[in-house]
Design a protein around this motif. Structure first.
Motif, PDB file in Angstrom:
ATOM      1  N   UNK A  91      97.643  70.826  19.434  1.00 46.54           N
ATOM      2  CA  UNK A  91      98.911  70.835  18.697  1.00 46.54           C
ATOM      3  C   UNK A  91      99.154  69.490  18.002  1.00 46.54           C
ATOM      4  N   UNK A  92      98.708  68.397  18.629  1.00 50.50           N
ATOM      5  CA  UNK A  92      98.853  67.070  18.030  1.00 50.50           C
ATOM      6  C   UNK A  92      98.197  67.046  16.651  1.00 50.50           C
ATOM      7  N   UNK A  93      97.011  67.646  16.557  1.00 49.54           N
ATOM      8  CA  UNK A  93      96.321  67.727  15.263  1.00 49.54           C
ATOM      9  C   UNK A  93      96.974  68.773  14.362  1.00 49.54           C
ATOM     10  N   UNK A  94      97.326  69.923  14.945  1.00 45.98           N
ATOM     11  CA  UNK A  94      97.857  71.039  14.140  1.00 45.98           C
ATOM     12  C   UNK A  94      99.177  70.682  13.457  1.00 45.98           C
ATOM     13  N   UNK A  95      99.977  69.855  14.122  1.00 47.01           N
ATOM     14  CA  UNK A  95     101.275  69.476  13.548  1.00 47.01           C
ATOM     15  C   UNK A  95     101.133  68.888  12.145  1.00 47.01           C
ATOM     16  N   UNK A  96     100.032  68.181  11.899  1.00 49.42           N
ATOM     17  CA  UNK A  96      99.874  67.490  10.618  1.00 49.42           C
ATOM     18  C   UNK A  96      99.680  68.448   9.449  1.00 49.42           C
ATOM     19  N   UNK A  97      99.460  69.723   9.747  1.00 47.73           N
ATOM     20  CA  UNK A  97      99.410  70.704   8.658  1.00 47.73           C
ATOM     21  C   UNK A  97     100.808  70.964   8.107  1.00 47.73           C
ATOM     22  N   UNK A  98     101.820  70.643   8.916  1.00 52.03           N
ATOM     23  CA  UNK A  98     103.192  70.953   8.501  1.00 52.03           C
ATOM     24  C   UNK A  98     104.087  69.730   8.318  1.00 52.03           C
ATOM     25  N   UNK A  99     103.703  68.618   8.927  1.00 46.60           N
ATOM     26  CA  UNK A  99     104.576  67.435   8.848  1.00 46.60           C
ATOM     27  C   UNK A  99     103.739  66.155   8.863  1.00 46.60           C
ATOM     28  N   UNK A 100     104.375  65.039   8.539  1.00 48.80           N
ATOM     29  CA  UNK A 100     103.683  63.751   8.552  1.00 48.80           C
ATOM     30  C   UNK A 100     103.591  63.254   9.993  1.00 48.80           C
ATOM     31  N   UNK A 101     102.664  62.316  10.264  1.00 51.83           N
ATOM     32  CA  UNK A 101     102.595  61.747  11.615  1.00 51.83           C
ATOM     33  C   UNK A 101     103.934  61.112  12.032  1.00 51.83           C
ATOM     34  N   UNK A 154     106.969  62.158  11.248  1.00 55.11           N
ATOM     35  CA  UNK A 154     107.839  63.259  11.690  1.00 55.11           C
ATOM     36  C   UNK A 154     107.341  63.899  12.982  1.00 55.11           C
ATOM     37  N   UNK A 155     106.034  63.885  13.176  1.00 58.96           N
ATOM     38  CA  UNK A 155     105.442  64.571  14.337  1.00 58.96           C
ATOM     39  C   UNK A 155     105.628  63.796  15.642  1.00 58.96           C
ATOM     40  N   UNK A 188     103.987  69.861  26.289  1.00 54.53           N
ATOM     41  CA  UNK A 188     103.688  70.076  24.886  1.00 54.53           C
ATOM     42  C   UNK A 188     104.543  69.137  24.037  1.00 54.53           C
ATOM     43  N   UNK A 189     104.105  68.867  22.828  1.00 55.39           N
ATOM     44  CA  UNK A 189     104.894  68.068  21.891  1.00 55.39           C
ATOM     45  C   UNK A 189     105.732  69.026  21.056  1.00 55.39           C
ATOM     46  N   UNK A 204     108.601  69.626  18.316  1.00 53.59           N
ATOM     47  CA  UNK A 204     109.444  69.128  17.231  1.00 53.59           C
ATOM     48  C   UNK A 204     110.247  70.304  16.696  1.00 53.59           C
ATOM     49  N   UNK A 219     109.036  73.194  14.056  1.00 48.87           N
ATOM     50  CA  UNK A 219     107.587  73.423  14.112  1.00 48.87           C
ATOM     51  C   UNK A 219     107.329  74.581  15.071  1.00 48.87           C
ATOM     52  N   UNK A 235      98.767  62.487  23.201  1.00 45.93           N
ATOM     53  CA  UNK A 235      99.606  62.911  22.074  1.00 45.93           C
ATOM     54  C   UNK A 235     100.293  61.748  21.362  1.00 45.93           C
ATOM     55  N   UNK A 292      98.792  60.318  17.939  1.00 47.45           N
ATOM     56  CA  UNK A 292      99.599  60.528  16.734  1.00 47.45           C
ATOM     57  C   UNK A 292      99.891  59.196  16.030  1.00 47.45           C
ATOM     58  N   UNK A 318      96.999  58.417  13.957  1.00 50.13           N
ATOM     59  CA  UNK A 318      97.054  59.182  12.700  1.00 50.13           C
ATOM     60  C   UNK A 318      97.993  58.475  11.712  1.00 50.13           C
ATOM     61  N   UNK A 319      99.088  57.966  12.246  1.00 49.71           N
ATOM     62  CA  UNK A 319     100.065  57.324  11.376  1.00 49.71           C
ATOM     63  C   UNK A 319      99.514  56.034  10.759  1.00 49.71           C
ATOM     64  N   UNK A 360      97.250  57.028   8.036  1.00 47.01           N
ATOM     65  CA  UNK A 360      98.035  57.428   6.855  1.00 47.01           C
ATOM     66  C   UNK A 360      98.551  56.190   6.109  1.00 47.01           C
ATOM     67  N   UNK A 386      90.632  64.816  11.520  1.00 48.65           N
ATOM     68  CA  UNK A 386      91.611  64.898  12.611  1.00 48.65           C
ATOM     69  C   UNK A 386      91.476  66.231  13.350  1.00 48.65           C
TER      70      UNK A 386
END
Lengths: 252, 252
Positions: free
Chosen positions: A198-208, A210-211, B110-111, B113, B116, B168, B172, B175-176, B179, B196
């Motif tokens: 999910x940590x990776x999947x979140x980036x399909x919908x939001x920025x790090x 926001x995640x 789980x993370x 948000x 999401x 997580x 994350x 990842x940031x 970015x 990622x």
């Protein structure tokens, strides 16, 4: 460009050979200092192997997929050719290959482990060449393997390589630390896998940004203190503190 | 247990309400100190909202999904009840809820948000209660939401929560940082997303130890030096050095 000699027999070489063959390129030969490694890889696809530079065959493209430190030396060893000589390193400039040849770079931006299958057709590739003509040739060549091909100069390639270290090498280290704590405390690392996914999947919908969730984002010093108390390893304690401070600062 | 009052209106509350309703539990009411937040969440599902403790309705289960610091206070406010009072925190012990009530914990690992979407049916939940009977009741209750329910005591829950921060929160952050470098250098962060994704996907087939690639693993000091040279931020430089040293040490 149709015929290729691959120089190197490690993770990157092994994946690129597979990608080339899948896309009907002809891999004529594998050159590697340690012959047995080249032979082992060659046997999988019926490709001949050599560790003798003078035996390197003529090809349209010489693909150096070696350690960064060996690129210059291998490039020197290739017998005189009209073909293009490219390396596959994110961190090495195009000029790592001797001048006086048609030189270039094909850099696959991905974490490649032997034996781990991966789709090549959406793998990002960054290419570089010295002339517009060679650049176009390289683009056409790689475009058959993946639809994600971009031109990038050596300086920027080093920067995206560095960013890749953060998102891959360092986050994989975080997974490893998580696993270590699970093993030490007889907890199921399996239970962390949906979270990792999910940590990776979140980036399909939001920025790090926001995640981000968790105690450091909330500046929850109580929880941070509790966690620090149960981390025994002084290095990991230091890393936990430093990363928490960074997150808190970003979200302040 | 069929009827639930949810206390809290943040990320966790919002996801748990959704999961409860999807699984035909009756969420009777949302209690939250800031009434507007409870009302906003309640409107989505036609659930009444209150910020007045004396108005909290009777239910089989009181689910406290607040900040860690508010758990004890909220638990105190719940009018006398035969129902179970549980919190959802990874870092707080069961005893954070006053004694003299049937108390427990339902911790979703789980993370979460807001906004999401995520599948609840394979989300790991760790539960705890004071009696075997309540533990069985909680297990049955959560089992309807997810097939991954395990019993875990407060001490171990804190440890898996800490491991979750690493896999997580900290990855994350990596990842940031990736970015950030992309934005600063006008590079496409999009190109890092397949990497990622693969970083997480690799763990379905191998351990983080086996999945590791990159300069630090190869003890490639040349590349590490080049990267350090282009990192301007002193905090990030320090983190890069520390994490690279850790990886090199692990793979020495």
């Amino acid at each position: 460009m149709q015929t290729v000699v691959v120089l190197g027999a490690g993770n990157v070489a092994s994946h690129l050979i597979k990608a080339l063959i899948q896309n009907t390129y002809q891999v004529k030969q594998i050159y590697n200092r340690t012959l047995s490694k080249a032979e082992e890889l060659g046997e999988l696809y019926g490709i001949s192997a050599t560790n003798t530079a003078s035996e390197i065959e003529k090809a349209d493209l010489y693909l150096i997929a070696s350690s960064d430190q060996a690129i210059a030396e291998i490039a020197e060893k290739i017998p005189e050719t009209d073909g293009m000589i490219v390396h596959t390193s994110g961190a090495m400039p195009l000029t790592e290959i001797k001048s006086g040849v048609r030189r270039g770079v094909i850099y696959p931006l991905q974490t490649l482990s032997k034996g781990k299958n991966i789709a090549y057709d959406d793998m990002p590739f960054f290419i570089e060449a010295e002339t517009a003509e060679d650049e176009a040739l390289l683009h056409t060549f790689v475009r058959k393997i993946s639809h994600k091909v971009d031109i990038l100069d050596s300086e920027k390639r080093l920067k995206i390589h560095m960013a890749a270290v953060w998102v891959n090498n360092f986050s994989n280290l975080m997974f490893q630390v998580g696993e270590k704590f699970c093993i030490e405390n007889e907890l199921p690392f399996e239970s962390l896998k949906p979270l990792i996914k999910e940590t990776a999947a979140k980036l399909e919908e939001m920025s790090p940004y926001e995640a981000q969730t968790g105690p450091a984002k909330r500046a929850d010093q109580e929880t941070i203190k509790k966690h620090l108390k149960i981390i025994k390893d002084p290095d990991l304690k230091k890393v936990y503190e430093l990363l928490s401070q960074l997150i808190t600062k970003i979200h302040a």
